[in-house]
Write a protein that holds these residues in place. Structure first.
Motif, PDB file in Angstrom:
ATOM      1  N   TYR A  10      12.564  -8.275  -5.028  1.00 45.56           N
ATOM      2  CA  TYR A  10      11.647  -9.532  -5.307  1.00 45.56           C
ATOM      3  C   TYR A  10       9.778  -9.397  -5.145  1.00 45.56           C
ATOM      4  N   GLN A  11       9.414 -10.215  -5.280  1.00 40.41           N
ATOM      5  CA  GLN A  11       8.311 -10.098  -5.909  1.00 40.41           C
ATOM      6  C   GLN A  11       7.508 -11.335  -4.743  1.00 40.41           C
ATOM      7  N   LYS A  12       6.365 -10.491  -4.057  1.00 43.22           N
ATOM      8  CA  LYS A  12       5.835 -11.887  -2.800  1.00 43.22           C
ATOM      9  C   LYS A  12       4.833 -10.960  -3.055  1.00 43.22           C
ATOM     10  N   ASN A  13       3.557 -12.750  -2.945  1.00 41.82           N
ATOM     11  CA  ASN A  13       2.581 -11.791  -2.291  1.00 41.82           C
ATOM     12  C   ASN A  13       1.371 -10.614  -3.122  1.00 41.82           C
ATOM     13  N   GLY A  14       2.142 -10.834  -4.292  1.00 42.55           N
ATOM     14  CA  GLY A  14       1.837  -9.942  -5.143  1.00 42.55           C
ATOM     15  C   GLY A  14       2.815  -7.994  -5.043  1.00 42.55           C
ATOM     16  N   VAL A  15       3.147  -8.296  -4.168  1.00 39.40           N
ATOM     17  CA  VAL A  15       4.220  -7.159  -3.738  1.00 39.40           C
ATOM     18  C   VAL A  15       5.395  -6.828  -4.110  1.00 39.40           C
ATOM     19  N   ASN A  16       5.675  -5.660  -4.856  1.00 37.72           N
ATOM     20  CA  ASN A  16       7.130  -5.796  -5.545  1.00 37.72           C
ATOM     21  C   ASN A  16       8.032  -4.935  -4.120  1.00 37.72           C
ATOM     22  N   VAL A  17       9.125  -6.074  -3.424  1.00 33.31           N
ATOM     23  CA  VAL A  17       9.438  -5.475  -2.752  1.00 33.31           C
ATOM     24  C   VAL A  17      11.235  -4.786  -3.123  1.00 33.31           C
TER      25      VAL A  17
ATOM     26  N   GLU B  59      -4.025  -6.648  -3.932  1.00 33.98           N
ATOM     27  CA  GLU B  59      -5.774  -7.700  -4.462  1.00 33.98           C
ATOM     28  C   GLU B  59      -6.028  -6.832  -4.868  1.00 33.98           C
ATOM     29  N   HIS B  60      -5.970  -5.177  -4.617  1.00 36.86           N
ATOM     30  CA  HIS B  60      -6.680  -4.177  -5.263  1.00 36.86           C
ATOM     31  C   HIS B  60      -5.799  -2.810  -6.237  1.00 36.86           C
ATOM     32  N   TYR B  61      -4.584  -3.071  -6.160  1.00 37.03           N
ATOM     33  CA  TYR B  61      -3.661  -2.154  -6.283  1.00 37.03           C
ATOM     34  C   TYR B  61      -2.355  -2.399  -6.811  1.00 37.03           C
ATOM     35  N   GLU B  62      -1.600  -1.715  -7.871  1.00 33.88           N
ATOM     36  CA  GLU B  62       0.026  -2.400  -7.795  1.00 33.88           C
ATOM     37  C   GLU B  62       0.660  -1.574  -6.559  1.00 33.88           C
ATOM     38  N   VAL B  63       1.028  -2.551  -6.128  1.00 32.17           N
ATOM     39  CA  VAL B  63       1.912  -2.434  -4.894  1.00 32.17           C
ATOM     40  C   VAL B  63       3.339  -2.347  -4.753  1.00 32.17           C
ATOM     41  N   SER B  64       4.044  -1.281  -4.305  1.00 34.40           N
ATOM     42  CA  SER B  64       5.722  -1.716  -4.328  1.00 34.40           C
ATOM     43  C   SER B  64       5.571  -1.357  -2.779  1.00 34.40           C
TER      44      SER B  64
ATOM     45  N   ARG C  30     -10.530  -3.932   6.021  1.00 35.67           N
ATOM     46  CA  ARG C  30     -11.914  -3.253   5.083  1.00 35.67           C
ATOM     47  C   ARG C  30     -11.249  -1.341   5.566  1.00 35.67           C
ATOM     48  N   LYS C  31     -11.051  -1.228   6.512  1.00 38.07           N
ATOM     49  CA  LYS C  31     -11.178   0.081   6.828  1.00 38.07           C
ATOM     50  C   LYS C  31      -9.989   0.587   5.653  1.00 38.07           C
ATOM     51  N   LEU C  32      -8.687  -0.097   5.998  1.00 42.77           N
ATOM     52  CA  LEU C  32      -8.047   0.609   5.403  1.00 42.77           C
ATOM     53  C   LEU C  32      -7.986   0.945   3.280  1.00 42.77           C
ATOM     54  N   ILE C  33      -8.737  -1.474   2.944  1.00 43.30           N
ATOM     55  CA  ILE C  33      -8.781  -0.863   1.607  1.00 43.30           C
ATOM     56  C   ILE C  33     -10.119   0.960   1.263  1.00 43.30           C
ATOM     57  N   ALA C  34     -11.058   0.727   2.209  1.00 46.07           N
ATOM     58  CA  ALA C  34     -11.979   2.139   1.979  1.00 46.07           C
ATOM     59  C   ALA C  34     -11.417   3.225   2.367  1.00 46.07           C
ATOM     60  N   LEU C  35     -10.452   3.657   3.025  1.00 46.25           N
ATOM     61  CA  LEU C  35      -9.310   4.655   2.654  1.00 46.25           C
ATOM     62  C   LEU C  35      -8.753   4.646   1.059  1.00 46.25           C
ATOM     63  N   TYR C  36      -8.364   3.622   1.130  1.00 47.25           N
ATOM     64  CA  TYR C  36      -7.331   3.768   0.059  1.00 47.25           C
ATOM     65  C   TYR C  36      -8.766   3.869  -1.595  1.00 47.25           C
ATOM     66  N   GLU C  37      -9.565   3.892  -1.260  1.00 44.37           N
ATOM     67  CA  GLU C  37     -10.951   4.083  -2.147  1.00 44.37           C
ATOM     68  C   GLU C  37     -11.174   5.339  -2.133  1.00 44.37           C
ATOM     69  N   GLN C  38     -11.281   6.074  -0.560  1.00 45.75           N
ATOM     70  CA  GLN C  38     -11.639   7.442  -0.939  1.00 45.75           C
ATOM     71  C   GLN C  38     -10.111   8.556  -1.528  1.00 45.75           C
ATOM     72  N   LEU C  39      -9.018   7.858  -1.181  1.00 43.60           N
ATOM     73  CA  LEU C  39      -8.037   8.684  -2.044  1.00 43.60           C
ATOM     74  C   LEU C  39      -8.229   8.694  -3.575  1.00 43.60           C
TER      75      LEU C  39
ATOM     76  N   ILE D 283       3.187  -8.408   5.536  1.00 46.91           N
ATOM     77  CA  ILE D 283       1.925  -9.285   5.528  1.00 46.91           C
ATOM     78  C   ILE D 283       0.648  -8.918   5.394  1.00 46.91           C
ATOM     79  N   LYS D 284       0.383  -7.624   5.768  1.00 50.92           N
ATOM     80  CA  LYS D 284      -0.823  -7.098   6.130  1.00 50.92           C
ATOM     81  C   LYS D 284      -1.253  -6.205   5.347  1.00 50.92           C
ATOM     82  N   GLU D 285      -0.181  -5.328   5.207  1.00 53.38           N
ATOM     83  CA  GLU D 285      -0.908  -3.891   5.085  1.00 53.38           C
ATOM     84  C   GLU D 285      -1.080  -4.457   3.720  1.00 53.38           C
ATOM     85  N   CYS D 286       0.274  -4.529   3.038  1.00 55.86           N
ATOM     86  CA  CYS D 286       0.740  -4.647   1.507  1.00 55.86           C
ATOM     87  C   CYS D 286       0.412  -5.811   0.418  1.00 55.86           C
ATOM     88  N   SER D 287       0.298  -6.661   1.801  1.00 56.22           N
ATOM     89  CA  SER D 287      -0.536  -8.280   1.045  1.00 56.22           C
ATOM     90  C   SER D 287      -1.956  -7.881   0.559  1.00 56.22           C
TER      91      SER D 287
END
Length: 381
Positions: free
Chosen positions: A42-49, A28-33, A359-368, A20-24
């Motif tokens: 299934y797919q929900k909130n843009g996430v491939n479960v 909004e920025h990446y292709e997430v499974s 915002r901290k989570l997204i910043a970390l991913y941008e760094q990676l 609900i929090k991290e993957c969703s």
């Protein structure tokens, strides 16, 4: 677009922190499974479960068979970043790192400290197992690209292993559990506890306190969650206060919201074990986000939050009379209780919310993604 895979061998497909929090948020920025056992795909909130047909009958099979099947599926996805959530997946993380992938270890709880209080682990091996798990986490974490932790206390330990350790706390989504309109006082009072139900989380004290309050005024304990172990449920049913308890079982998020909306206040009476005294209870912030005044254990960390925000009362969780008096005061002073609820909601809006943490989570991913210098973590109070 960067491909990201979250994976677990323990958590459910609808896990609040992971899905609900991290993957969703990341979707909004990446292709997430999200690879998860015992679930449909299934797919929900843009996430491939992506569900894995792996129903382990015991812990050992889960740690061997399930983790291997999850790892195989993750490897086949060939993602850029792998983000895992269970210590039993540390080897999988190392293998993916060895294949040239970016790997994040998400530490939800202090597992070595947990081991010392697990009832099912034989006492003679608790201390050796504690040190072994700590050593394994240290060895592996040094080799990962980043570590995410759920609390500042856990961050303090992992910072000594990996400088790129970031605290991303499990605060509520701003409006997910918020009640519409002004909360009203009601003659039929109810007190809510939703979450894992164990002896150490104060279930016996809650039921006994409810029984004492009912000697003077009517109040119901709205109880949601799963009992651990299951035999604890049978023990609690024998208590006099059970007749004032509405046990609803495991609740979905909409059911949680509805239950909070009809309740008068929220309780978190976790016992004073070392690992709990430095943890941030998700339930506390969810109650605050719903505009509920709270009654919580009198740990120094929790007192600072509650009394600074002026959103509730702190009690000795082992003293049923102390808990009963706090409940009685709340119910006898509805205007003050409503003000506490408003204060708690304001604190969530200003500080204790997922929107800020994400915002901290997204910043970390941008760094990676850019292989830039380590992200500087925001100060967390």
């Amino acid at each position: 677009m960067m491909k990201v895979t979250h994976f677990t061998s323990v958590h459910p497909e609808n896990d609040t922190r992971i899905f609900i929090k991290e993957c969703s948020s990341l979707a909004e920025h990446y292709e997430v499974s999200y690879v998860v056992p015992s679930a449909e795909s299934y797919q929900k909130n843009g996430v491939n479960v992506i569900g894995i047909n792996a129903k382990a009958k015991n812990r050992l099979l889960r740690m061997l068979s399930t983790t291997y099947q999850v790892y195989k599926k993750c490897k086949a996805l060939d993602s850029d970043v792998y983000h895992f959530h269970d210590p039993e997946l540390l080897l999988s993380g190392l293998l993916l790192k060895g294949a040239g992938k970016a790997v994040i270890y998400d530490v939800h709880e202090d597992v070595p400290e947990q081991i010392l209080s697990k009832h099912w682990i034989p006492k003679p091996i608790k201390r050796p197992l504690h040190f072994m798990v700590k050593a394994v986490e240290k060895f592996c974490s040094k080799r990962f690209d980043a570590v995410i932790t759920a609390t500042p206390a856990i961050t303090d330990r992992f910072k000594t292993y990996n400088e790129n350790t970031v605290t991303v706390q499990n605060f509520p989504i701003m409006n997910e559990l918020a009640e519409r309109g002004e909360r009203k006082t009601d003659s039929d009072h109810s007190i809510v506890y939703v979450g894992s139900i164990t002896a150490a989380r104060g279930i016996k004290e809650m039921i006994e306190a409810i029984n004492e309050v009912n000697k003077e005024q009517r109040v119901t304990l709205e109880l949601g969650g799963k009992f651990f172990p299951e035999t604890l449920l049978h023990e609690m049913r024998k208590l006099p206060g059970w007749k004032h308890t509405n046990y609803m079982g495991v609740l979905q998020r909409e059911q949680v919201k509805d239950t909070l909306a009809k309740s008068s206040l929220g309780m978190v009476l976790i016992h004073p074990e070392p690992r709990y005294k430095v943890a941030y209870p998700v339930k506390l912030f969810e109650y605050m986000s719903a505009g509920l005044p709270v009654i919580v254990s009198d740990f120094e960390l929790w007192e600072d939050i509650v009394y600074t925000s002026r959103c509730g009362l702190c009690v000795n969780p082992l003293d049923v009379n102390d808990v009963k008096n706090a409940i009685a005061w709340m119910l006898s002073n509805p205007d003050e209780a409503l003000a506490m609820g408003r204060n708690g909601r304001k604190a969530v809006e200003q500080q204790f919310n997922w929107e800020k943490e994400s915002r901290k989570l997204i910043a970390l991913y941008e760094q990676l993604g850019s292989r830039a210098v380590p992200v500087l973590e925001e100060e967390v109070v």
